[in-house]
Design a protein around this motif. Structure first.
Motif, PDB file in Angstrom:
ATOM      1  N   LEU A 209       2.326   1.706  -3.513  1.00 13.30           N
ATOM      2  CA  LEU A 209       1.389   2.323  -4.463  1.00 13.30           C
ATOM      3  C   LEU A 209       1.200   3.803  -4.162  1.00 13.30           C
ATOM      4  O   LEU A 209       1.246   4.650  -5.067  1.00 13.30           O
ATOM      5  CB  LEU A 209       0.033   1.611  -4.387  1.00 13.30           C
TER       6      LEU A 209
ATOM      7  N   ASP B 248       0.398  -2.137 -10.616  1.00 14.96           N
ATOM      8  CA  ASP B 248       0.192  -2.788  -9.324  1.00 14.96           C
ATOM      9  C   ASP B 248       0.646  -4.233  -9.520  1.00 14.96           C
ATOM     10  O   ASP B 248      -0.094  -5.080 -10.043  1.00 14.96           O
ATOM     11  CB  ASP B 248      -1.285  -2.724  -8.888  1.00 14.96           C
TER      12      ASP B 248
ATOM     13  N   THR C 276      -5.329  -1.039  -3.520  1.00 19.65           N
ATOM     14  CA  THR C 276      -5.078  -0.294  -4.763  1.00 19.65           C
ATOM     15  C   THR C 276      -5.802   1.058  -4.713  1.00 19.65           C
ATOM     16  O   THR C 276      -5.213   2.107  -4.990  1.00 19.65           O
ATOM     17  CB  THR C 276      -5.574  -1.104  -5.999  1.00 19.65           C
TER      18      THR C 276
ATOM     19  N   VAL D 175      -3.746  -3.686 -12.709  1.00 22.05           N
ATOM     20  CA  VAL D 175      -3.376  -4.632 -11.641  1.00 22.05           C
ATOM     21  C   VAL D 175      -3.070  -5.976 -12.295  1.00 22.05           C
ATOM     22  O   VAL D 175      -3.912  -6.530 -13.010  1.00 22.05           O
ATOM     23  CB  VAL D 175      -4.527  -4.784 -10.620  1.00 22.05           C
TER      24      VAL D 175
ATOM     25  N   CYS E 230       1.703  -6.225  -7.111  1.00 19.85           N
ATOM     26  CA  CYS E 230       1.729  -6.881  -5.797  1.00 19.85           C
ATOM     27  C   CYS E 230       1.509  -8.381  -5.891  1.00 19.85           C
ATOM     28  O   CYS E 230       2.024  -9.139  -5.075  1.00 19.85           O
ATOM     29  CB  CYS E 230       0.697  -6.242  -4.877  1.00 19.85           C
TER      30      CYS E 230
ATOM     31  N   ALA F   4       5.912  -5.607   4.301  1.00 16.87           N
ATOM     32  CA  ALA F   4       6.998  -4.974   3.547  1.00 16.87           C
ATOM     33  C   ALA F   4       6.554  -4.766   2.097  1.00 16.87           C
ATOM     34  O   ALA F   4       5.594  -5.391   1.644  1.00 16.87           O
ATOM     35  CB  ALA F   4       8.252  -5.853   3.565  1.00 16.87           C
TER      36      ALA F   4
ATOM     37  N   THR G 205       0.844  -1.202   0.000  1.00 12.94           N
ATOM     38  CA  THR G 205       0.000   0.000   0.000  1.00 12.94           C
ATOM     39  C   THR G 205       0.877   1.249   0.000  1.00 12.94           C
ATOM     40  O   THR G 205       0.621   2.201  -0.740  1.00 12.94           O
ATOM     41  CB  THR G 205      -0.941   0.002   1.238  1.00 12.94           C
TER      42      THR G 205
ATOM     43  N   THR H  51      -9.928  -5.770  -7.448  1.00 10.73           N
ATOM     44  CA  THR H  51      -8.593  -5.820  -6.872  1.00 10.73           C
ATOM     45  C   THR H  51      -8.754  -5.717  -5.365  1.00 10.73           C
ATOM     46  O   THR H  51      -9.848  -5.471  -4.862  1.00 10.73           O
ATOM     47  CB  THR H  51      -7.703  -4.683  -7.413  1.00 10.73           C
TER      48      THR H  51
HETATM   49  C1  LIG Z   1      -3.403  -6.267  -5.872  1.00 10.84           C
HETATM   50  C2  LIG Z   1      -2.853  -5.775  -4.559  1.00 10.84           C
HETATM   51  N1  LIG Z   1      -2.537  -4.479  -4.435  1.00 10.84           N
HETATM   52  C3  LIG Z   1      -2.050  -3.990  -3.279  1.00 10.84           C
HETATM   53  C4  LIG Z   1      -1.815  -4.793  -2.181  1.00 10.84           C
HETATM   54  C5  LIG Z   1      -1.321  -4.189  -0.924  1.00 10.84           C
HETATM   55  O1  LIG Z   1      -0.222  -4.758  -0.396  1.00 10.84           O
HETATM   56  P1  LIG Z   1       0.042  -4.705   1.205  1.00 10.84           P
HETATM   57  O2  LIG Z   1      -0.912  -5.634   1.845  1.00 10.84           O
HETATM   58  O3  LIG Z   1       1.464  -5.155   1.315  1.00 10.84           O
HETATM   59  O4  LIG Z   1      -0.124  -3.298   1.642  1.00 10.84           O
HETATM   60  C6  LIG Z   1      -2.128  -6.157  -2.273  1.00 10.84           C
HETATM   61  C7  LIG Z   1      -1.870  -7.078  -1.169  1.00 10.84           C
HETATM   62  O5  LIG Z   1      -1.365  -8.165  -1.358  1.00 10.84           O
HETATM   63  C8  LIG Z   1      -2.667  -6.660  -3.488  1.00 10.84           C
HETATM   64  O6  LIG Z   1      -3.015  -7.948  -3.617  1.00 10.84           O
END
Ligand SMILES: Cc1ncc(COP(=O)(O)O)c(C=O)c1O
Length: 393
Positions: free
Chosen positions: A66, A177, A91, A151, A179, A218, A63, A87
């Protein structure tokens, strides 16, 4: 035969690395470098090298990654940022926290990622390019559209050549994105690139369940842009370059040294683990062949997926199948059961049911099966047999 098959199992990955983790932890007990340590810097270099970018900046979460990438790309209060409604909420949280308003675009039916056709249609019908400022303006609100955030869902890359082409036409920045797609490879028209290196910047989460996960929270941003990298380094550290010289208000969003040292160990195995996920996906596909009530995931020629999730589409009785698997002690997931435009948190945006039919249909049909390195063939056999049995009835 009565063994429980969990939806997620990270112990299998961690067990053989236990001693390396303990050593890494011990080394940090006497480490006086509280922030921006050499361990963090070394991980950042290795991760940038892995992704094929000039810079990787370690941050506190996906997060953060992003949010910082959006702010560093120039997003400010009152802007609009385009993404998809299927998503994880992080995001759109990052978009709102950067001061912008999220705008949703429906997905491609097969890949579950942003539909370039819908994106183009949205921009064509709802926006114009101001020929003085060269900004893309949303006609109804007069707000500038600044960034597109595709994403790479479930480990499959969005149709980036087409998305980037549209972005160029409207002078918009693209931030990936990534992630859920750490290590996925994009076979573009002109180049082959890993996620994080395909657009202006890439945001990664090292949430423990991700393909590359820390043992805690992280994340990282990757980019080739020096100015952007510098800005993100300041954003993660209270807007300072030098201690107590705050050029603007930032955040406390640094990657901590313990997590960096764990990630350094695990990064060495990421390609092996991703290959194993791909083998498991191939096995699932073979085993599920012939069940006409379901569709297995599609992999477009431009994306070498890393199967963060293995998501099948159930044309019938998804929830009953899920219940059946639960009774047989097989864990499953839904990613995601309620699209973001129908969440209470986004009611103020004014969307309603029917706005994004592909995404809404997907949310009713998707089912994520267990997918992790260490999942055994006989476990996959048990899972797929139970799916067959359910539909045979
Ligand atoms: C598509 C997507 N975006 C953003 C995130 C945010 O990551 P975090 O949980 O490390 O903040 C995630 C979490 O896995 C995710 O799946």
């Amino acid at each position: 035969m009565n063994e429980r098959i969990p939806f997620l199992n990270i112990e299998f990955l961690h067990k053989p690395l236990e001693q390396e983790f303990i050593n890494a932890f011990r080394e940090n007990l006497s480490n006086q470098e509280i922030s921006d340590s050499n361990v963090v810097k070394a991980f950042e270099q290795e991760f940038a090298c892995f992704c094929g970018t000039r810079y990787a900046i370690g941050v506190g979460s996906g997060t953060d990654a992003l949010r910082f990438a959006l702010i560093a790309a120039g997003v400010k209060y009152g802007d609009m940022v385009i993404t998809v409604p299927n998503t994880f909420i992080a995001t759109t949280e990052a978009i709102s926290q950067a001061g912008a308003m999220p705008v949703f675009i429906d997905i491609d039916e097969k890949t579950f990622t942003m539909s370039p056709d819908k994106l183009e249609e949205y921009l064509y019908k709802n926006c114009f390019v101001d020929h003085i400022t060269e900004e893309t303006i949303h006609t109804k609100t007069g707000k500038p559209v600044r960034v597109i955030v595709p994403v790479h869902l479930y480990g499959h890359i969005a149709d980036m050549d087409k998305i980037k082409q549209i972005a160029e036409k409207y002078d918009l920045t693209v931030i990936e994105d990534a992630c859920q797609a750490n290590g996925a490879v994009f076979y573009g028209k002109n180049s082959i690139k890993k996620t994080g290196a395909i657009a202006k910047a890439g945001a990664f989460s090292f949430y423990p369940a991700n393909n590359l996960g820390a043992i805690g929270e992280a994340g990282a941003v990757t980019t080739d842009d020096e100015q952007m990298a510098d800005k993100i380094k300041m954003l993660r550290d209270h807007g300072q370059k030098r201690k107590y010289n705050h050029e603007f208000e930032g955040y406390n969003g640094k990657l901590d040294t313990i997590q960096a040292s764990i990630l350094k160990v695990k990064l060495q195995y990421l390609n092996i683990w991703n290959d194993e996920r791909r083998k498991l996906a191939k096995k699932y596909k073979e085993m599920l062949k012939g069940i006409k009530q379901i569709e297995t995931p599609c992999e477009k020629p431009f994306s070498k997926s890393v199967y963060h999730f293995y998501v099948i589409r159930c044309n019938y009785d998804r929830d009953k199948l899920r219940e059946h698997l639960k009774r047989k002690k097989i864990g499953t997931g839904l990613h995601y059961p309620v699209p973001l435009h129908l969440q209470k948190a986004y009611r103020f945006l004014g969307y309603r049911k029917g706005c994004f039919p592909f995404c809404e249909k997907a949310s009713e049909e998707i089912l994520s099966l267990p997918m992790y390195p260490g999942l055994k063939e006989d476990q996959q056999w048990k899972i797929t047999e139970q799916i067959k049995k359910f539909y045979d009835k």
